[in-house]
Write a protein that holds these residues in place. Structure first.
Motif, PDB file in Angstrom:
ATOM      1  N   ASP A   1       0.807  -1.213   0.000  1.00 56.46           N
ATOM      2  CA  ASP A   1       0.000   0.000   0.000  1.00 56.46           C
ATOM      3  C   ASP A   1       0.842   1.266   0.000  1.00 56.46           C
TER       4      ASP A   1
ATOM      5  N   GLU B   1       2.986   4.368  -1.352  1.00 55.47           N
ATOM      6  CA  GLU B   1       2.652   5.219  -2.489  1.00 55.47           C
ATOM      7  C   GLU B   1       3.895   5.848  -3.102  1.00 55.47           C
TER       8      GLU B   1
ATOM      9  N   GLU C   1      -0.062   3.324  -5.736  1.00 53.19           N
ATOM     10  CA  GLU C   1       0.411   2.393  -4.719  1.00 53.19           C
ATOM     11  C   GLU C   1       1.307   1.337  -5.358  1.00 53.19           C
TER      12      GLU C   1
ATOM     13  N   ASN D   1       3.245   9.218   0.421  1.00 54.84           N
ATOM     14  CA  ASN D   1       2.060   8.578   0.979  1.00 54.84           C
ATOM     15  C   ASN D   1       1.151   9.671   1.495  1.00 54.84           C
TER      16      ASN D   1
ATOM     17  N   ARG E   1      -8.569   5.580  -3.348  1.00 56.25           N
ATOM     18  CA  ARG E   1      -7.486   5.109  -2.492  1.00 56.25           C
ATOM     19  C   ARG E   1      -7.906   5.165  -1.021  1.00 56.25           C
TER      20      ARG E   1
END
Length: 892
Positions: free
Chosen positions: A155, A157, A186, A430, A463
């Motif tokens: 997950d 980014e 991701e 992220n 997301r």
């Protein structure tokens, strides 16, 4: 037998208890939560159903405040909540991922809150939050085209460009189609075959201050390339030895000639080389090796470039055809450090290995570092060949599954949400968990409710929805809240709970067929470009009113989370026109009640102090453990006043183009103000009715003689010819002090008298309006030399007339934070009657107008006039009764 059964039962009970504790901890770790104290000692997993909305680990006071307000939304006590706060970020990588820091290298697992790392601009930022270790997470191997490997959570980014379509050439043969922008993806999304690999933009050079280095970096680079390991002697070819010696002597060192024509020595530096562990010292039984000390790897960009130039001048080559620089050495440690050195300058560096052959004899492995950099060499014959990369300056990556690993998340205070990771110093990204934590918790407590969550784009909204879905779908979530995810509705942007509740994610775009019991909007404005576009602002507002709100069920609640960008952004259209940063209940422009939670980065004024929901004092920052004063000061300088007041202080100012422009103010280059001939205090007072709700303001100004250095010549824009400039001293004005606050009249009178005694002003000017009538009378009774000012024309007309003084360069200010606020207020002032924010600018306009009228202030175009004998106002040629506050008080 019974004893053994009892023992087994005890073991089973202990295992079940530990399993419950582990499940509870995993939920906290996965969601990034903090277990409250009342739940911490509860071994019963079912007790977690009573758990309130958790805050993050090591929660700050404002985190707890946000949690409290969100819980009030869930209980129905707040129907509309607006949260205004500075930006934040979070990241997740494997524990052993290398992370560059100003002091060298560390790993993700070793980072602590407060540690310093780098963002993609090369600037230092700090770790503001760190999660516990996430055990057994699926990870991917991210390989860069420059030979680095980063293990990242699925997950995690990245800011990448995926478009592989070439730009179509136009008639002239040049590419006409612009590049697709970089987007956030991701890790798992990047794992698929594409025509073109994902591309990550290269980071800029690391911005660090000059380091105190015992040896000049260029000399160290020359010695590392072709120096002797036992002495400070350097070997060079007959063609290069003259240039090398001349450059080293230019740096202040003495060189010596030897019997060998290609060998020379450097005098007086052996002790420094020994101290750095570079040379052997038989007297002290110490041994050195060729390497780059950490202090040189983290010097300034100029110092690091000088070190690289010394290495390339001696042990490097430059391709005549392509301009590619290559460093070649059999010392692997030194070659790896050179690669890091190049990357720290914001340049992509390649890596190859081979065999060193001398006269067809294998001499062992050899390591080459290749890169493109204009100015990589200092020696002339190599320098002219160097050039920058123009074909593939960015980094391309390949992503492949790598099983499972332990990962950890960090947050940094970088405004771009990026930080550098890996030996290649690759930027990674992220987003915050605020938009996933609250929906997952809310649907856990109300599994039959429906939510609509919106963000700037459908991609970002999906997301957030994917993360919230994964939380609800986990076994831990089911065990805690007793409800899970429906098996037939699991899309990232739309999913349902087993109890019939729905989650729908949407961008700022039309959608239909969904109804919600609540809505959450997170940063509908993408950035400065969209914020400055009236078309985007209008379309966003129309979507909010015409698409989102009609989809709500009766009595639905709403949460609006945003960082301010523009006075006319969606938050600005909701908040009342008179809103000045207050937290609490406000009445919106459409009459709806909102609870506003405004969190400024720094409490800068008394007004900020009164409005702060945390009860901070002037000078206190939002997160002292994370956002250090040094970081905020640097961000203030980097962002500029416009972005600083908007993003960090939640008070965006109007665009430039006002009457009193920022660029016309002149900054005084010295720490202390000049000797002032005449000083005035100018007051703009609040209205008589409801004074506690209006501002009063005062500015102090000093007139001084400034002998302006004239340029050699300049061009008159109205006359297309060159003419000689006008020279000579003239009178200018200096901003000496500023005060603005909300006070009732008795307190205002006391402050005005105290300020006069402190400033020792020659004249106090008060506009004859509102409570100014009473203030003039009271000051005269106290013996203050006060003069009443009459408004003979509109505010805007007065401002335009006074702007001549500002544009002519007559107005100066000192390097003080409050002076920046005065300039910002003047630039933002509309000078329209009834608009807030005109109090301080009005005092400036009155001061400049009056001082120019009385000949205390002159522009370049003003001509001297004879004094009027009937004018009661003292002229500047009359002696001042006081020299002014500049000679009586210390610098602020």
């Amino acid at each position: 037998m019974d004893a053994e059964l009892d023992e087994l039962r005890q073991i089973d009970g202990e295992l079940e208890r530990l399993e419950c504790l582990e499940a509870r901890d995993r939920l906290a770790v996965y969601c990034g939560l903090h277990i409250p104290a009342e739940i911490e000692g509860d071994d019963d997993l079912r007790g977690m159903e009573r758990m309130p909305l958790p805050a993050r680990y090591v929660p700050a006071r404002h985190h707890q405040l946000i949690v409290e307000k969100l819980e009030e939304v869930e209980r129905g006590e707040i129907g509309r909540l607006m949260i205004l706060a500075p930006p934040g970020s979070a990241k997740a990588l494997a524990l052993d991922t290398p992370i560059p820091t100003p002091d060298g290298w560390t790993t993700m697992g070793s980072l602590k809150v407060g540690d310093r790392v780098f963002d993609e601009r090369g600037q230092v930022c700090r770790v503001t939050w760190k999660s516990p270790v996430w055990r057994g997470r699926p990870v991917f191997s991210v390989r860069t085209d420059c030979g680095d490997e980063i293990v990242a959570d699925r997950d995690h980014e990245w800011l990448v460009r995926l478009c592989g379509k070439p730009r179509a050439p136009n008639k002239g043969g040049f590419a006409s189609r612009p590049w697709r922008p970089f987007k956030i993806k991701e890790t798992w999304e990047l794992h698929r075959r594409r025509v073109k690999r994902p591309m990550i933009a290269r980071a800029a050079a690391l911005e660090l201050p000059d380091a105190e280095l015992p040896i000049d970096p260029y000399l160290l680079g020359v010695w590392l390339g072709d120096g002797h390991s036992t002495s400070v002697r350097i070997t060079a070819s007959e063609n290069d030895i003259g240039a090398l010696r001349a450059e080293i002597e230019r740096l202040g060192y003495k060189t010596s000639t030897t019997m060998i024509p290609t060998l020379f020595g450097v005098l007086g530096v052996r002790a420094a080389f020994v101290k750095l562990g570079l040379l052997n010292d038989p007297l002290h039984n110490t041994f050195g090796r060729k390497h780059i000390p950490v202090a040189y790897m983290r010097g300034s960009a100029k110092q690091r470039l000088a070190l690289l130039q010394g290495l390339i001048d001696t042990d490097g080559t430059v391709c005549k055809k392509r301009g590619c620089s290559t460093f070649c050495n059999t010392n692997k440690e030194l070659a790896e450090q050179v690669r890091e050195l190049v990357r720290s300058l914001g340049v992509k560096a390649g890596w190859t290995e081979g065999r060193a052959m001398l006269y067809e004899k294998d001499c062992g492995p050899v390591y080459r570092v290749g890169f493109y950099l204009d100015g990589a060499a200092r020696m002339e014959r190599k320098r002219v060949l160097c050039r920058d990369q123009f074909r593939t300056p960015n980094t391309y990556i390949d992503v492949a599954p790598a099983g499972t690993a332990d990962t950890v998340c960090i947050e940094v205070d970088s405004p771009s949400h990026l930080f550098l990771c890996g030996r290649s110093m690759t930027p990674t990204h992220n987003s915050t968990y605020a938009s996933t934590l609250f929906p997952a918790w809310y649907l856990g407590r109300h599994p039959a409710k429906s939510l609509i969550c919106a963000s700037q784009t459908q991609e970002l909204a999906d997301r957030f929805g994917r993360r919230a879905r994964n939380m609800v779908a986990s076994d831990i979530h089911r065990r805690v809240f007793g409800a899970g995810l429906a098996p037939d509705q699991r899309a990232a942007g739309h999913w349902e709970t087993e109890a019939g509740g729905e989650y729908h994610a949407t961008g700022v775009q039309p959608f239909a067929g969904r109804r919600g019991d609540g809505w959450i909007c997170d940063d509908l404005i993408r950035g400065r470009r969209d914020a400055d576009s009236k078309t985007v602002r209008d379309s966003t507002w129309e979507w909010l009113l015409g698409d989102l709100r009609p989809r709500m069920k009766p009595g639905a609640w709403g949460v609006f989370i945003t960082t301010r960008w523009h006075p006319d952004d969606p938050a600005g259209r909701i908040l009342p026109k008179t809103w000045a940063g207050e937290s609490g209940w406000v009445t919106a422009q459409d009459g709806e009640k909102w609870y506003v939670l405004c969190l400024v980065a720094v409490v800068e004024t008394d007004e900020d102090r009164r409005n702060d929901p945390l009860g901070r004092k002037v000078g206190d920052i939002l997160w002292p453990e994370w956002f250090t004063p040094e970081m905020l000061a640097q961000e203030r300088r980097s962002q500029g006043l416009r972005n600083w007041t908007a993003l960090y202080q939640q008070r965006p100012r109007p665009d430039e183009g006002s009457v009193l422009k920022r660029e016309h103010w002149r900054r005084w280059p010295y720490a202390k103000p000049p000797r002032c001939e005449y000083v005035v205090d100018v007051w703009d007072t609040a209205f008589e009715e409801g004074e506690e709700d209006d501002f009063s303001a005062c500015t102090s100004w000093g007139v001084f003689v400034y002998d302006e250095p004239a340029p050699t010549e300049f061009q008159d824009p109205k006359r297309p010819r060159w003419r000689k400039p006008t020279t000579g001293p003239r009178h200018c004005v200096m901003l000496l002090d500023w005060w603005e606050d909300k006070k009732e009249f008795p307190e205002l009178r006391r402050i005005a008298i105290e300020r006069y005694k402190t400033s020792r002003a020659d004249r106090v000017l008060v506009e004859k309006k509102s409570s100014g009538h009473s203030l003039i009378h009271e000051l005269r009774r106290a013996g203050v030399p006060v003069l009443a000012l009459s408004a003979d024309r509109s505010k805007l007309a007065r401002a335009h007339a006074a702007s001549v003084v500002l544009e002519d360069g007559c107005v100066w200010y000192m390097d003080r934070r409050w002076a920046d606020q005065v300039i910002e207020k003047c630039a933002a002032a509309t000078f329209i009657k009834g608009d807030p924010g005109n109090d301080t600018p009005d005092t400036c306009v009155h001061a400049w107008t009056w001082l120019r009228k009385t000949f205390h202030l002159t522009t370049r175009a003003d001509k001297p006039e004879a004094p009027d004998e009937d004018d009661p106002v003292p002229r500047r040629d009359m002696p001042s009764n006081v020299l002014g506050i500049a000679n009586a008080r210390k610098s602020a």
